[in-house]
Design a protein around this motif. Structure first.
Motif, PDB file in Angstrom:
ATOM      1  N   PRO A  82      46.705   2.083  52.139  1.00  0.00           N
ATOM      2  CA  PRO A  82      45.611   1.167  51.794  1.00  0.00           C
ATOM      3  C   PRO A  82      44.423   1.261  52.738  1.00  0.00           C
ATOM      4  O   PRO A  82      43.350   0.727  52.432  1.00  0.00           O
ATOM      5  CB  PRO A  82      46.284  -0.210  51.873  1.00  0.00           C
ATOM      6  CG  PRO A  82      47.475  -0.020  52.762  1.00  0.00           C
ATOM      7  CD  PRO A  82      47.952   1.367  52.497  1.00  0.00           C
ATOM      8  N   GLU A  83      44.600   1.937  53.878  1.00  0.00           N
ATOM      9  CA  GLU A  83      43.468   2.139  54.793  1.00  0.00           C
ATOM     10  C   GLU A  83      42.395   3.013  54.160  1.00  0.00           C
ATOM     11  O   GLU A  83      41.223   2.972  54.557  1.00  0.00           O
ATOM     12  CB  GLU A  83      43.930   2.791  56.095  1.00  0.00           C
ATOM     13  CG  GLU A  83      45.060   2.079  56.801  1.00  0.00           C
ATOM     14  CD  GLU A  83      46.420   2.665  56.443  1.00  0.00           C
ATOM     15  OE1 GLU A  83      46.624   3.002  55.240  1.00  0.00           O
ATOM     16  OE2 GLU A  83      47.280   2.778  57.330  1.00  0.00           O
ATOM     17  N   ILE A  84      42.792   3.832  53.192  1.00  0.00           N
ATOM     18  CA  ILE A  84      41.855   4.746  52.548  1.00  0.00           C
ATOM     19  C   ILE A  84      41.019   3.987  51.524  1.00  0.00           C
ATOM     20  O   ILE A  84      41.540   3.393  50.576  1.00  0.00           O
ATOM     21  CB  ILE A  84      42.607   5.904  51.854  1.00  0.00           C
ATOM     22  CG1 ILE A  84      43.410   6.707  52.886  1.00  0.00           C
ATOM     23  CG2 ILE A  84      41.637   6.810  51.121  1.00  0.00           C
ATOM     24  CD1 ILE A  84      42.576   7.294  54.001  1.00  0.00           C
ATOM     25  N   LYS A  85      39.720   4.007  51.714  1.00  0.00           N
ATOM     26  CA  LYS A  85      38.805   3.278  50.844  1.00  0.00           C
ATOM     27  C   LYS A  85      37.984   4.198  49.941  1.00  0.00           C
ATOM     28  O   LYS A  85      37.389   3.736  48.970  1.00  0.00           O
ATOM     29  CB  LYS A  85      37.849   2.427  51.678  1.00  0.00           C
ATOM     30  CG  LYS A  85      38.543   1.462  52.642  1.00  0.00           C
ATOM     31  CD  LYS A  85      39.462   0.503  51.926  1.00  0.00           C
ATOM     32  CE  LYS A  85      40.106  -0.475  52.908  1.00  0.00           C
ATOM     33  NZ  LYS A  85      41.085  -1.373  52.225  1.00  0.00           N
ATOM     34  N   THR A  86      37.946   5.495  50.263  1.00  0.00           N
ATOM     35  CA  THR A  86      37.128   6.424  49.488  1.00  0.00           C
ATOM     36  C   THR A  86      37.894   7.715  49.247  1.00  0.00           C
ATOM     37  O   THR A  86      38.395   8.327  50.194  1.00  0.00           O
ATOM     38  CB  THR A  86      35.807   6.749  50.209  1.00  0.00           C
ATOM     39  OG1 THR A  86      35.110   5.538  50.488  1.00  0.00           O
ATOM     40  CG2 THR A  86      34.938   7.660  49.357  1.00  0.00           C
ATOM     41  N   ILE A  87      37.991   8.109  47.985  1.00  0.00           N
ATOM     42  CA  ILE A  87      38.557   9.400  47.607  1.00  0.00           C
ATOM     43  C   ILE A  87      37.613  10.027  46.597  1.00  0.00           C
ATOM     44  O   ILE A  87      37.357   9.461  45.527  1.00  0.00           O
ATOM     45  CB  ILE A  87      39.968   9.265  46.992  1.00  0.00           C
ATOM     46  CG1 ILE A  87      40.940   8.650  48.000  1.00  0.00           C
ATOM     47  CG2 ILE A  87      40.480  10.630  46.534  1.00  0.00           C
ATOM     48  CD1 ILE A  87      42.346   8.457  47.454  1.00  0.00           C
ATOM     49  N   ASN A  91      37.244   6.428  60.703  1.00  0.00           N
ATOM     50  CA  ASN A  91      37.319   6.703  62.142  1.00  0.00           C
ATOM     51  C   ASN A  91      38.053   8.015  62.400  1.00  0.00           C
ATOM     52  O   ASN A  91      38.976   8.099  63.216  1.00  0.00           O
ATOM     53  CB  ASN A  91      38.025   5.556  62.866  1.00  0.00           C
ATOM     54  CG  ASN A  91      37.317   4.231  62.681  1.00  0.00           C
ATOM     55  OD1 ASN A  91      36.094   4.145  62.800  1.00  0.00           O
ATOM     56  ND2 ASN A  91      38.078   3.189  62.358  1.00  0.00           N
ATOM     57  N   HIS A  92      37.624   9.051  61.702  1.00  0.00           N
ATOM     58  CA  HIS A  92      38.354  10.320  61.680  1.00  0.00           C
ATOM     59  C   HIS A  92      38.459  11.004  63.032  1.00  0.00           C
ATOM     60  O   HIS A  92      39.337  11.828  63.235  1.00  0.00           O
ATOM     61  CB  HIS A  92      37.701  11.277  60.684  1.00  0.00           C
ATOM     62  CG  HIS A  92      36.266  11.583  61.017  1.00  0.00           C
ATOM     63  ND1 HIS A  92      35.221  10.792  60.590  1.00  0.00           N
ATOM     64  CD2 HIS A  92      35.708  12.584  61.739  1.00  0.00           C
ATOM     65  CE1 HIS A  92      34.077  11.302  61.013  1.00  0.00           C
ATOM     66  NE2 HIS A  92      34.343  12.385  61.715  1.00  0.00           N
ATOM     67  N   GLY A 147      45.323  10.884  59.129  1.00  0.00           N
ATOM     68  CA  GLY A 147      45.105  12.131  58.394  1.00  0.00           C
ATOM     69  C   GLY A 147      46.326  13.025  58.418  1.00  0.00           C
ATOM     70  O   GLY A 147      46.686  13.644  57.411  1.00  0.00           O
ATOM     71  N   ASN A 148      46.986  13.106  59.577  1.00  0.00           N
ATOM     72  CA  ASN A 148      48.207  13.909  59.686  1.00  0.00           C
ATOM     73  C   ASN A 148      49.278  13.407  58.726  1.00  0.00           C
ATOM     74  O   ASN A 148      49.989  14.187  58.082  1.00  0.00           O
ATOM     75  CB  ASN A 148      48.746  13.859  61.118  1.00  0.00           C
ATOM     76  CG  ASN A 148      47.880  14.615  62.105  1.00  0.00           C
ATOM     77  OD1 ASN A 148      47.047  15.428  61.723  1.00  0.00           O
ATOM     78  ND2 ASN A 148      48.070  14.340  63.380  1.00  0.00           N
ATOM     79  N   GLN A 149      49.422  12.091  58.636  1.00  0.00           N
ATOM     80  CA  GLN A 149      50.442  11.513  57.773  1.00  0.00           C
ATOM     81  C   GLN A 149      50.162  11.816  56.301  1.00  0.00           C
ATOM     82  O   GLN A 149      51.070  12.186  55.553  1.00  0.00           O
ATOM     83  CB  GLN A 149      50.515  10.005  57.999  1.00  0.00           C
ATOM     84  CG  GLN A 149      51.102   9.611  59.341  1.00  0.00           C
ATOM     85  CD  GLN A 149      51.126   8.100  59.531  1.00  0.00           C
ATOM     86  OE1 GLN A 149      50.527   7.359  58.764  1.00  0.00           O
ATOM     87  NE2 GLN A 149      51.825   7.654  60.556  1.00  0.00           N
ATOM     88  N   ILE A 150      48.900  11.667  55.900  1.00  0.00           N
ATOM     89  CA  ILE A 150      48.554  11.911  54.500  1.00  0.00           C
ATOM     90  C   ILE A 150      48.717  13.392  54.154  1.00  0.00           C
ATOM     91  O   ILE A 150      49.272  13.747  53.109  1.00  0.00           O
ATOM     92  CB  ILE A 150      47.129  11.431  54.208  1.00  0.00           C
ATOM     93  CG1 ILE A 150      47.049   9.911  54.373  1.00  0.00           C
ATOM     94  CG2 ILE A 150      46.680  11.849  52.808  1.00  0.00           C
ATOM     95  CD1 ILE A 150      45.646   9.350  54.303  1.00  0.00           C
ATOM     96  N   ALA A 151      48.237  14.262  55.034  1.00  0.00           N
ATOM     97  CA  ALA A 151      48.387  15.700  54.786  1.00  0.00           C
ATOM     98  C   ALA A 151      49.860  16.083  54.739  1.00  0.00           C
ATOM     99  O   ALA A 151      50.290  16.870  53.886  1.00  0.00           O
ATOM    100  CB  ALA A 151      47.662  16.492  55.874  1.00  0.00           C
ATOM    101  N   GLY A 152      50.649  15.537  55.658  1.00  0.00           N
ATOM    102  CA  GLY A 152      52.073  15.822  55.672  1.00  0.00           C
ATOM    103  C   GLY A 152      52.765  15.324  54.420  1.00  0.00           C
ATOM    104  O   GLY A 152      53.647  15.984  53.878  1.00  0.00           O
ATOM    105  N   ASN A 172      34.117  21.591  57.756  1.00  0.00           N
ATOM    106  CA  ASN A 172      35.344  21.989  58.450  1.00  0.00           C
ATOM    107  C   ASN A 172      36.509  21.029  58.182  1.00  0.00           C
ATOM    108  O   ASN A 172      37.572  21.161  58.778  1.00  0.00           O
ATOM    109  CB  ASN A 172      35.097  22.084  59.952  1.00  0.00           C
ATOM    110  CG  ASN A 172      34.273  23.308  60.322  1.00  0.00           C
ATOM    111  OD1 ASN A 172      34.274  24.310  59.619  1.00  0.00           O
ATOM    112  ND2 ASN A 172      33.563  23.219  61.440  1.00  0.00           N
ATOM    113  N   HIS A 173      36.281  20.039  57.326  1.00  0.00           N
ATOM    114  CA  HIS A 173      37.334  19.094  56.914  1.00  0.00           C
ATOM    115  C   HIS A 173      37.883  18.287  58.085  1.00  0.00           C
ATOM    116  O   HIS A 173      39.089  18.063  58.186  1.00  0.00           O
ATOM    117  CB  HIS A 173      38.465  19.838  56.190  1.00  0.00           C
ATOM    118  CG  HIS A 173      38.025  20.509  54.933  1.00  0.00           C
ATOM    119  ND1 HIS A 173      37.481  21.784  54.932  1.00  0.00           N
ATOM    120  CD2 HIS A 173      38.021  20.085  53.640  1.00  0.00           C
ATOM    121  CE1 HIS A 173      37.175  22.118  53.688  1.00  0.00           C
ATOM    122  NE2 HIS A 173      37.486  21.109  52.884  1.00  0.00           N
TER     123      HIS A 173
END
Length: 212
Positions: free
Chosen positions: A107-112, A135-136, A145-150, A189-190
């Motif tokens: 739920p921390e993700i607000k924009t996709i 706050n990347h 980001g690591n958790q989502i990518a994983g 560079n993502h």
């Protein structure tokens, strides 16, 4: 199903997936920071040279550990995914399912971001989403980001995820990771978002229901 039952089912699912994500993140986080001068990723059709592969020799092992460490959830546990923060117009079915799952579980993700014009085929064909990380540059943002990518990589075969790009790392759903070239800014560079591409699954007819 009543609201109380739905909420209870959701909490159980989030607890299960949360344990998967945290387990996967422990391995994935070790590969989060690219070298100061990362090599250009090899072309898909050509075998990479030994010199190009040497700087990321440890990466395949970490990616393999990531996939191996994530247990497969029981087929008896299902959860209907509501529409999330990603605009779904122009997206194919597998891409929509990934976007909805990330919206529910993070739920921390607000924009996709999703469909857009681009020189490459992924976004114009509804095959990819861009998950913007708040706050990347912070430790918390990188960990998220690591958790989502994983999570996307751990479900690559099941969900049709072809590749994930995060912090200049290119992670195929199946195969050895590599570093991308330096394109000159954080977005290219993502570093501020995770690019997740799927094999599509076809465009929705409007009657689909999405589950995890």
């Amino acid at each position: 199903m009543g609201k109380k039952s739905t909420a209870s089912g959701r909490r159980r699912l989030l607890a299960l997936i949360g344990s998967i994500v945290l387990s996967a993140g422990l391995f994935y986080a070790q590969a989060a920071t690219p070298p100061a001068h990362p090599p250009v990723a090899p072309q898909p059709a050509a075998a990479p040279s030994e010199a190009a592969r040497a700087p990321v020799k440890a990466m395949p092992t970490e990616a393999e550990l990531l996939a191996a460490s994530a247990p497969v959830s029981s087929a008896a546990v299902t959860f209907a995914l509501p529409a999330g923060v990603a605009p779904e117009n122009g997206l194919q079915k597998h891409t929509i399912r990934v976007a909805r799952a990330i919206s529910v579980l993070f739920p921390e993700i607000k924009t996709i971001g999703g469909f857009r014009q681009d020189p490459l085929r992924w976004h114009p064909n509804g095959l990819a989403i861009d998950v913007m990380i708040p706050n990347h540059g912070s430790e918390e943002g990188i960990a998220l980001g690591n958790q989502i990518a994983g999570y996307a990589l751990a479900n690559a075969k099941r969900w049709g995820v072809i590749h994930v790009i995060w912090r200049q790392g290119f992670y195929p759903g199946v195969g050895a990771p590599s570093w991308t070239a330096d394109y000159g800014n954080e977005t290219a560079n993502h570093f501020d978002h995770i690019h997740i591409a799927t094999n599509g699954g076809g465009y929705p007819s409007g009657d689909e229901e999405y589950f995890i």
